[in-house]
Design a protein around this motif. Structure first.
Motif, PDB file in Angstrom:
ATOM      1  N   LYS A 179       0.951  -0.969   0.130  1.00  0.00           N
ATOM      2  CA  LYS A 179       0.101   0.153   0.101  1.00  0.00           C
ATOM      3  C   LYS A 179       0.859   1.192   0.038  1.00  0.00           C
ATOM      4  CE  LYS A 179      -3.657   2.520   2.422  1.00  0.00           C
ATOM      5  NZ  LYS A 179      -4.612   2.418   3.400  1.00  0.00           N
ATOM      6  N   GLU A 201       0.863   3.959  -2.997  1.00  0.00           N
ATOM      7  CA  GLU A 201       0.951   5.599  -2.819  1.00  0.00           C
ATOM      8  C   GLU A 201       1.896   6.265  -3.191  1.00  0.00           C
ATOM      9  OE1 GLU A 201      -1.123   8.809  -1.687  1.00  0.00           O
ATOM     10  OE2 GLU A 201      -1.931   6.579  -1.794  1.00  0.00           O
ATOM     11  N   ARG A 226       1.557   6.433  -7.095  1.00  0.00           N
ATOM     12  CA  ARG A 226       0.459   7.557  -7.365  1.00  0.00           C
ATOM     13  C   ARG A 226       0.741   8.739  -7.191  1.00  0.00           C
ATOM     14  NH1 ARG A 226      -3.640  10.228  -5.242  1.00  0.00           N
ATOM     15  NH2 ARG A 226      -2.865  10.153  -3.165  1.00  0.00           N
TER      16      ARG A 226
END
Length: 102
Positions: free
Chosen positions: A7, A11, A14
């Motif tokens: 995760k 992130e 992103r």
């Protein structure tokens, strides 16, 4: 230093891609990975008659082909203005242009 979780790595990717959070679907929304999802759009809501969102909002949606055609129809009617589009395949985004809103 502890290893980063998937995760956390996602992130970071992103953020490096310049993705922001908007109304509607999140950047990594499960709809992005649905078998029938073919398009991702980011759009501004221009009218109170828009079937999605409120006037003045910027919204992201992952759509089927039929949903994308409805979005184009709503753009033709002046309810929304699509400012970014990407084709979606297996969760991967293929933007129409390099310099777009993400």
């Amino acid at each position: 230093m502890a290893d980063k979780t998937i995760k956390e790595l996602m992130e970071e990717m992103r953020a490096k891609a310049g993705a922001k959070e908007y109304h509607g679907h999140s950047y990594m929304d499960l709809q992005r990975f649905a078998d029938d999802t073919r398009h991702m759009i980011i759009f501004d809501v221009l009218s109170n008659d828009s079937p999605v969102g409120w006037k003045g909002e910027r919204t992201r949606l992952y759509l089927t082909q039929a949903g994308y055609e409805k979005a184009l129809d709503n753009q033709d009617k002046g309810h929304i203005k699509i400012i970014s589009h990407a084709k979606v395949s297996r969760g991967n985004l293929f933007y129409d242009q390099k310099d777009v809103v993400r």
